[in-house]
Design a protein around this motif. Structure first.
Motif, mmCIF file in Angstrom:
data_model
loop_
_atom_site.group_PDB
_atom_site.id
_atom_site.type_symbol
_atom_site.label_atom_id
_atom_site.label_comp_id
_atom_site.label_asym_id
_atom_site.label_seq_id
_atom_site.Cartn_x
_atom_site.Cartn_y
_atom_site.Cartn_z
ATOM 1 N N GLU A 1 142.839 52.547 -99.624
ATOM 2 C CA GLU A 1 141.656 52.262 -100.440
ATOM 3 C C GLU A 1 140.377 52.353 -99.611
ATOM 4 O O GLU A 1 139.346 52.830 -100.088
ATOM 5 N N PHE A 2 140.459 51.898 -98.352
ATOM 6 C CA PHE A 2 139.285 51.953 -97.493
ATOM 7 C C PHE A 2 138.859 53.404 -97.258
ATOM 8 O O PHE A 2 137.675 53.745 -97.380
ATOM 9 N N ILE A 3 139.827 54.266 -96.958
ATOM 10 C CA ILE A 3 139.537 55.689 -96.756
ATOM 11 C C ILE A 3 138.950 56.287 -98.030
ATOM 12 O O ILE A 3 137.950 57.014 -97.987
ATOM 13 N N SER A 4 139.541 55.981 -99.166
ATOM 14 C CA SER A 4 139.058 56.512 -100.439
ATOM 15 C C SER A 4 137.651 55.994 -100.740
ATOM 16 O O SER A 4 136.816 56.725 -101.286
ATOM 17 N N GLY A 5 137.379 54.749 -100.370
ATOM 18 C CA GLY A 5 136.045 54.180 -100.551
ATOM 19 C C GLY A 5 135.009 54.895 -99.693
ATOM 20 O O GLY A 5 133.896 55.174 -100.150
ATOM 21 N N LYS A 6 135.380 55.203 -98.453
ATOM 22 C CA LYS A 6 134.466 55.919 -97.559
ATOM 23 C C LYS A 6 134.122 57.295 -98.131
ATOM 24 O O LYS A 6 132.957 57.701 -98.118
ATOM 25 N N VAL A 7 135.136 57.986 -98.646
ATOM 26 C CA VAL A 7 134.909 59.313 -99.217
ATOM 27 C C VAL A 7 133.998 59.204 -100.435
ATOM 28 O O VAL A 7 133.013 59.949 -100.557
ATOM 29 N N ALA A 8 134.286 58.263 -101.323
ATOM 30 C CA ALA A 8 133.447 58.078 -102.525
ATOM 31 C C ALA A 8 132.009 57.751 -102.122
ATOM 32 O O ALA A 8 131.055 58.274 -102.708
#
Length: 140
Positions: free
Chosen positions: A94-101
Motif C-alpha cells: 500500500e505504501f508503494i502504491s500510495g507513493k505512485v498515486a
C-alpha cells in the motif's frame, strides 16, 4: 512458499544479475527490461513465489521512480498486489502504491493507501527522510 526450480531459477537469477549490472552502469531502462523478462519467467500464480515476485516488482517500481516514469510505475504498482502472498503484511504494498498515486497527482488515492500502510506498519513505513511529503499528505 514456493521456490523457483531449475532451469527457471538459473535463468531468473542470471537476468536479475544482468539487470543489477545495467543499473549500476546507469542503464536504467535496460535494467527494467531485464527485470520484466525475469518477471515473465515466474510461473503463475506468481504470488506463491513470494521472495522473487515481490522483490522484483519493487525493484521495477523503484527504477521507474529514478527515471520519473510514474505511469509505468503505476502499471507495476497494480501488479504488486499479485506478489508476495507469504510475506508478513506490514503495509509495504500500500505504501508503494500510495507513493505512485502521489507522484501521479492522485492525492485522494495516495492518502487512502498511506492510511492503510500507516495502520498496518504502525507508522514505520514513513521511515526515510524523503517520505516526509507523503506523511504530510496523510496528516494534512
Amino acid at each position: 512458499m514456493a521456490i523457483l526450480q531449475s532451469p527457471i531459477k538459473e535463468k531468473f537469477e542470471s537476468l536479475v544479475a544482468q539487470s543489477d549490472e545495467q543499473f549500476e552502469n546507469g542503464n536504467h531502462n535496460e535494467s527494467i527490461s531485464l527485470l520484466e523478462e525475469a518477471w515473465d519467467l515466474i510461473p503463475e500464480p506468481k504470488g506463491i513465489y513470494s521472495v522473487q515476485s515481490y522483490g522484483l516488482v519493487k525493484d521495477i517500481i523503484d527504477t521507474y521512480f529514478i527515471t520519473k516514469d510514474f505511469e509505468k510505475a503505476k502499471v507495476w504498482a497494480d501488479k504488486i498486489f499479485l506478489t508476495g502472498f507469504a510475506r508478513i503484511d506490514s503495509g509495504g504494498k500500500e505504501f508503494i502504491s500510495g507513493k505512485v498515486a502521489f507522484e501521479l497527482g492522485d492525492l485522494e488515492t495516495a492518502k487512502e493507501f498511506f492510511s492503510i500502510a500507516n495502520k498496518k506498519s504502525e507508522g514505520r513505513c514513513f521511515g526515510d527522510p524523503e517520505d516526509i511529503k507523503y506523511l504530510k499528505l496523510l496528516k494534512g
